[in-house]
Design a protein around this motif. Structure first.
Motif, mmCIF file in Angstrom:
data_model
loop_
_atom_site.group_PDB
_atom_site.id
_atom_site.type_symbol
_atom_site.label_atom_id
_atom_site.label_comp_id
_atom_site.label_asym_id
_atom_site.label_seq_id
_atom_site.Cartn_x
_atom_site.Cartn_y
_atom_site.Cartn_z
ATOM 1 N N ASN A 101 54.931 41.663 48.796
ATOM 2 C CA ASN A 101 53.513 40.543 48.396
ATOM 3 C C ASN A 101 52.866 40.517 46.675
ATOM 4 O OD1 ASN A 101 54.244 40.668 51.379
ATOM 5 N ND2 ASN A 101 53.598 38.910 51.055
ATOM 6 N N CYS A 102 53.292 41.696 46.140
ATOM 7 C CA CYS A 102 52.446 41.981 45.024
ATOM 8 C C CYS A 102 53.777 42.176 44.155
ATOM 9 C CB CYS A 102 50.983 42.553 45.258
ATOM 10 S SG CYS A 102 52.105 44.460 44.834
ATOM 11 N N ILE A 103 53.471 41.719 42.359
ATOM 12 C CA ILE A 103 53.707 41.865 41.618
ATOM 13 C C ILE A 103 52.976 41.720 40.183
ATOM 14 C CG2 ILE A 103 54.591 39.632 41.176
ATOM 15 C CD1 ILE A 103 57.439 40.248 40.478
ATOM 16 N N ALA A 104 53.694 42.279 39.455
ATOM 17 C CA ALA A 104 53.209 42.209 37.847
ATOM 18 C C ALA A 104 53.948 41.547 36.542
ATOM 19 C CB ALA A 104 52.867 43.803 37.156
ATOM 20 N N GLY A 105 52.353 40.698 35.762
ATOM 21 C CA GLY A 105 52.955 39.919 35.264
ATOM 22 C C GLY A 105 52.245 38.914 34.376
ATOM 23 N N THR A 106 52.346 38.128 33.558
ATOM 24 C CA THR A 106 51.798 38.267 31.795
ATOM 25 C C THR A 106 50.909 36.982 31.880
ATOM 26 O OG1 THR A 106 53.303 39.448 30.965
ATOM 27 C CG2 THR A 106 52.140 37.812 29.612
ATOM 28 N N VAL A 107 49.797 36.176 31.800
ATOM 29 C CA VAL A 107 49.837 35.357 31.612
ATOM 30 C C VAL A 107 49.935 34.286 30.267
ATOM 31 C CG1 VAL A 107 46.774 34.138 31.018
ATOM 32 C CG2 VAL A 107 47.232 36.318 32.714
ATOM 33 N N THR A 108 50.191 33.485 30.534
ATOM 34 C CA THR A 108 50.553 32.883 29.382
ATOM 35 C C THR A 108 49.820 31.253 29.359
ATOM 36 O OG1 THR A 108 51.753 30.876 31.366
ATOM 37 C CG2 THR A 108 53.352 33.072 30.295
ATOM 38 N N ARG A 109 49.020 31.406 30.550
ATOM 39 C CA ARG A 109 48.227 30.239 30.123
ATOM 40 C C ARG A 109 46.807 30.419 31.281
ATOM 41 N NH1 ARG A 109 48.576 24.530 32.196
ATOM 42 N NH2 ARG A 109 47.965 25.238 34.408
ATOM 43 N N GLN A 110 45.447 30.062 30.370
ATOM 44 C CA GLN A 110 44.541 29.939 31.195
ATOM 45 C C GLN A 110 43.716 28.569 30.983
ATOM 46 O OE1 GLN A 110 40.735 31.002 30.506
ATOM 47 N NE2 GLN A 110 41.052 33.082 30.724
ATOM 48 N N ILE A 111 43.142 28.183 31.394
ATOM 49 C CA ILE A 111 42.261 27.371 31.161
ATOM 50 C C ILE A 111 40.433 27.483 32.178
ATOM 51 C CG2 ILE A 111 42.179 24.922 30.909
ATOM 52 C CD1 ILE A 111 44.895 24.681 31.262
ATOM 53 N N TYR A 112 39.621 27.335 31.431
ATOM 54 C CA TYR A 112 38.661 27.407 32.082
ATOM 55 C C TYR A 112 38.553 25.872 32.654
ATOM 56 C CZ TYR A 112 33.445 26.962 32.410
ATOM 57 O OH TYR A 112 31.474 26.620 32.995
ATOM 58 N N LEU A 113 37.820 25.337 33.673
ATOM 59 C CA LEU A 113 37.560 24.291 34.728
ATOM 60 C C LEU A 113 36.345 23.701 35.065
ATOM 61 C CD1 LEU A 113 41.253 23.736 36.014
ATOM 62 C CD2 LEU A 113 40.574 22.479 33.693
ATOM 63 N N GLY A 114 35.913 24.748 34.705
ATOM 64 C CA GLY A 114 34.421 24.810 36.079
ATOM 65 C C GLY A 114 34.077 25.397 36.307
ATOM 66 N N SER A 115 34.553 24.870 37.862
ATOM 67 C CA SER A 115 34.421 25.811 38.953
ATOM 68 C C SER A 115 35.672 26.405 39.124
ATOM 69 C CB SER A 115 34.612 24.845 40.065
ATOM 70 O OG SER A 115 36.193 24.598 40.080
ATOM 71 N N HIS A 116 36.907 27.427 37.958
ATOM 72 C CA HIS A 116 37.456 27.838 38.350
ATOM 73 C C HIS A 116 38.300 28.087 37.125
ATOM 74 C CE1 HIS A 116 39.187 24.183 40.097
ATOM 75 N NE2 HIS A 116 40.893 25.447 39.116
ATOM 76 N N ARG A 117 39.139 28.673 37.032
ATOM 77 C CA ARG A 117 40.092 28.854 35.760
ATOM 78 C C ARG A 117 41.478 28.400 36.715
ATOM 79 N NH1 ARG A 117 37.883 31.262 31.337
ATOM 80 N NH2 ARG A 117 35.727 32.037 31.447
ATOM 81 N N ASP A 118 42.288 28.065 36.135
ATOM 82 C CA ASP A 118 43.585 27.664 36.273
ATOM 83 C C ASP A 118 44.224 28.266 35.425
ATOM 84 O OD1 ASP A 118 46.192 26.221 36.551
ATOM 85 O OD2 ASP A 118 45.096 25.002 36.943
ATOM 86 N N TYR A 119 45.592 29.656 36.101
ATOM 87 C CA TYR A 119 46.315 30.498 35.268
ATOM 88 C C TYR A 119 47.936 30.101 35.564
ATOM 89 C CZ TYR A 119 42.741 33.700 34.988
ATOM 90 O OH TYR A 119 41.650 34.670 33.305
ATOM 91 N N LEU A 120 48.409 30.495 34.294
ATOM 92 C CA LEU A 120 49.902 30.252 34.759
ATOM 93 C C LEU A 120 50.667 31.679 34.094
ATOM 94 C CD1 LEU A 120 51.458 27.300 33.047
ATOM 95 C CD2 LEU A 120 51.426 27.678 35.858
ATOM 96 N N VAL A 121 51.573 32.293 34.816
ATOM 97 C CA VAL A 121 51.645 33.648 34.765
ATOM 98 C C VAL A 121 52.521 33.872 34.943
ATOM 99 C CG1 VAL A 121 51.194 36.174 35.573
ATOM 100 C CG2 VAL A 121 49.216 34.634 35.822
#
Length: 355
Positions: A297-317
């Motif tokens: 249930n775990c794996i390494a990946g690379t961040v392709t996008r990170q967006i600041y949305l005020g209450s949290h950050r939204d990631y694509l990995v």
């Protein structure tokens, strides 16, 4: 015993079947939302219940009485139902009071009773101070409350709503969701509510009925639909989710592409058969290093996008096997694009889906 019953309900337009053998039982006093994308058959189902169109198969019963079948259908005016449309359909030349009173006057009630009932419902919908205004002098939310008051004042057995908030802006829509639920709790009419907006359904409904291509994919409480989806369609349509595909590897494990093994805390499994696994965006744990003691249930990946949305950050990995995972993290966890991160998928939040 159910109050509103749809039994094998089917509607065809030429060679196109829009509603396919739908079975649904609605208890008296419950609010049921028909939820789904455009073209899924939810509005056609509502119009069948209202009597605006006749079924091609099956039947509709209300209070144990058959109202619609292939052989005969009661007209809309004989069903003791009120319907609220996307457009408010208010008479522009009538005041708020006159719009709300219109249905009672058609029923030839005495003037004192009309006044008493209209004033009662205007007070309940917080419109009493606006009774002498005309629709053009009201905001969109006020017009929608007039439409609700007009539908409720005749004391229908069943209330039908077809995308009633679609013409309001986002803030008014949110306010009116709670207003509809408040009025339902006060009057407890049996209600069928059509929407494509999952937030409306989650806020207002006792039961959500998810429709897809003319059939019911799943019916249950908002919590049940969100936490325990039975199909990939329901998981994707209700809330943000990631779907992984793999094969059942025994017990509660599914082997996915890139060497990822997911143990699932719930769901449906079939040995050796391709299986889909759903996990919500917010249930994934993001970290800079490998989680301690995690063998599955775990794996390494690379961040392709990170967006600041005020209450949290939204990631694509991006992870091995070509998958892209969407997840969220606290605002103080800021990893730039191109950096490695670890994803942990807690087993209790991984759900195997019927495929």
């Amino acid at each position: 015993m159910a109050f509103v019953e749809l039994i094998g309900l089917t509607k065809q337009f030429g060679s196109l079947t829009v509603v396919k053998e739908v079975d649904l039982a609605i208890e008296k006093g419950h609010l049921v939302c028909l939820l789904g994308p455009s073209g899924c058959g939810k509005t056609t189902t509502l119009r069948l219940v209202a009597g605006f169109i006749e079924p091609s198969g099956g039947e509709i019963r209300v209070g144990g009485k058959r109202l619609s079948s292939v052989e005969a259908s009661a007209p809309p005016e004989a069903r003791n139902m009120s319907m609220i449309f996307q457009s408010y359909a208010l008479w522009p030349h009538m005041t708020v009071f006159e719009n709300v009173a219109y249905g009672l006057r058609l029923r030839k009630l005495a003037r004192p009773e009309i006044r008493a009932r209209v004033e009662e419902i205007l007070a309940a919908t917080r419109l009493l101070a606006l009774a002498e205004r005309y629709p053009a002098e009201l905001s969109g939310g006020q017009q929608q409350r007039v439409s609700l008051a007009r539908a409720l004042v005749i004391k229908p057995e069943t209330l039908l709503l077809d995308e009633p908030l679609s013409n309001l802006d986002a803030n008014l829509r949110e306010e009116m969701r709670f207003e509809i639920r408040r009025l339902h709790d006060e009057y407890r009419y049996t209600t069928v509510y059509v929407t494509h907006d999952q937030a409306e359904a989650m806020t207002t409904a006792d039961t959500i009925v998810v429709m897809n291509q003319g059939v019911i994919e799943q019916a249950g409480s908002p919590e049940d639909i969100y936490q325990r989806p039975r199909s990939e369609f329901v998981a994707r349509f209700i809330g943000g989710t990631n779907i992984f595909r793999g094969r059942h590897a025994g017990n509660d494990a599914v082997t996915c592409a890139g060497g990822l093994v997911l143990r699932c805390g719930s769901g449906d499994f079939a040995d050796g058969v391709e299986t889909a696994v759903s996990i919500r965006h917010h249930d994934i744990l993001l970290s800079a290093g490998r989680p301690t003691g995690a063998e599955t249930n775990c794996i390494a990946g690379t961040v392709t996008r990170q967006i600041y949305l005020g209450s949290h950050r939204d990631y694509l990995v991006s992870i091995p096997g070509g998958e892209t995972v969407r997840t969220v993290a606290p605002v103080n966890f800021a990893i730039p694009a191109g950096q490695q991160v670890w994803l942990h998928f807690p087993p209790e939040y991984c759900r195997a889906l019927a495929h």
